[in-house]
Design an enzyme around this catalytic site. Sequence first.
Site, PDB file in Angstrom:
ATOM      1  N   GLY A   4      -1.959   1.403  -6.140  1.00  0.00           N
ATOM      2  CA  GLY A   4      -1.726  -0.027  -6.304  1.00  0.00           C
ATOM      3  C   GLY A   4      -0.288  -0.254  -6.706  1.00  0.00           C
ATOM      4  CE1 TYR A   9      -3.970   3.145   0.163  1.00  0.00           C
ATOM      5  CE2 TYR A   9      -4.953   2.129  -1.793  1.00  0.00           C
ATOM      6  CZ  TYR A   9      -4.008   2.967  -1.206  1.00  0.00           C
ATOM      7  OH  TYR A   9      -3.102   3.626  -2.017  1.00  0.00           O
ATOM      8  CD1 TRP A  17     -14.437  -1.902   4.531  1.00  0.00           C
ATOM      9  CD2 TRP A  17     -12.858  -0.332   4.304  1.00  0.00           C
ATOM     10  NE1 TRP A  17     -14.391  -1.183   5.701  1.00  0.00           N
ATOM     11  CE2 TRP A  17     -13.427  -0.207   5.591  1.00  0.00           C
ATOM     12  CE3 TRP A  17     -11.845   0.561   3.936  1.00  0.00           C
ATOM     13  CZ2 TRP A  17     -13.018   0.764   6.503  1.00  0.00           C
ATOM     14  CZ3 TRP A  17     -11.424   1.516   4.829  1.00  0.00           C
ATOM     15  CH2 TRP A  17     -12.014   1.611   6.106  1.00  0.00           C
ATOM     16  NE  ARG A  33       2.246  -3.363   2.033  1.00  0.00           N
ATOM     17  CZ  ARG A  33       3.462  -3.237   1.529  1.00  0.00           C
ATOM     18  NH1 ARG A  33       4.325  -4.240   1.670  1.00  0.00           N
ATOM     19  NH2 ARG A  33       3.832  -2.144   0.895  1.00  0.00           N
ATOM     20  CB  ALA A  40      10.652   3.725  -2.258  1.00  0.00           C
ATOM     21  CG  ASP A  71       5.262   0.191  -5.974  1.00  0.00           C
ATOM     22  OD1 ASP A  71       5.530  -0.966  -5.586  1.00  0.00           O
ATOM     23  OD2 ASP A  71       4.374   0.891  -5.457  1.00  0.00           O
TER      24      ASP A  71
END
Length: 306
Positions: free
Chosen positions: A28, A84, A99, A166, A253, A255
């Site tokens: 995440g 995922y 999902w 996204r 990268a 994050d």
Amino acid sequence: MTKVACIGECMIELRQAPGGFYSRGFGGDTLNTAVYLSRLGIATDYITALGDDSLSEEMIAGWQAEGVNTSKVARVPGKLPGLYMIETDAGGERRFFHWRESAAARLLMDLPQTGVILNSLAAYHAVYFSAITLSIYGEEGRARLFAALSRARQEGTRVAFDTNFRARGWPDLDVARRVFTQAFETADIALASSEDLLPLWPGETNEALLARIVSLEAVLKLAEPASIVRFKGAAEEVRAEPPAKPVVDTTAAGDSFAAAYLAARLTGADPIAAACAGHHLAGVVVCYPGAIIPREAMPAPAKVAQ
């Protein structure tokens, strides 16, 4: 002690392995940032919602092992984390399947304890969230979060927004553009990239993209290894040093850049030095597979803070 809250979602990750098998992990964007902030010596709380299942328990144990405080993780009986799956082709290109429609994290703005959690944001030195965070809440949920962030700012909390975009998380681009604009208005610090913003405002120059960011402090990471830092009306380009090892995985990268940038700013570095710290840590992270690199691979905090 400087204390940061990161708000978002962590999901179960299934990564393709040899022989048609998959390995299981967790991932995440804001969670990755929380882990790196903790490793850089910043007291960090992760704010999300999880279920009451064994996988949620495993997530919490993993975060606690990294020094991330989990007292603000809401638990929703009967719910599960999102999931995922990553498929990788022969050339290394990744494809994601998700999902998450009924994931516990999507309910964070609608729980009995939501008000207490949101009111606590004013107790932090900084609160960090991303566009992915915003995408998992509905209109009313985003409104509650923005209102709480505005109240926290009035109490002196710095708000940082990462433009991690996204397209699949948004009903349409008009909604995303509107929410991004509100996030820029709410944030003291905007951590953006041309990769995130060009799908929303195609064909615009770097200068035009920066102009859309009304936050007083902004970083625009570029397609090349560099960023433009704008602070107090002045903009300066910061070049990234080449990685010391071959690049094997660009996961996290951005994050890790966010974590090093915020850690540097919160401990007194100016924005240019903070961007150098962000590029440095990101340049290490991309040399290892996965979002979270081995602890022994972390640069020394003093070096990161330069």
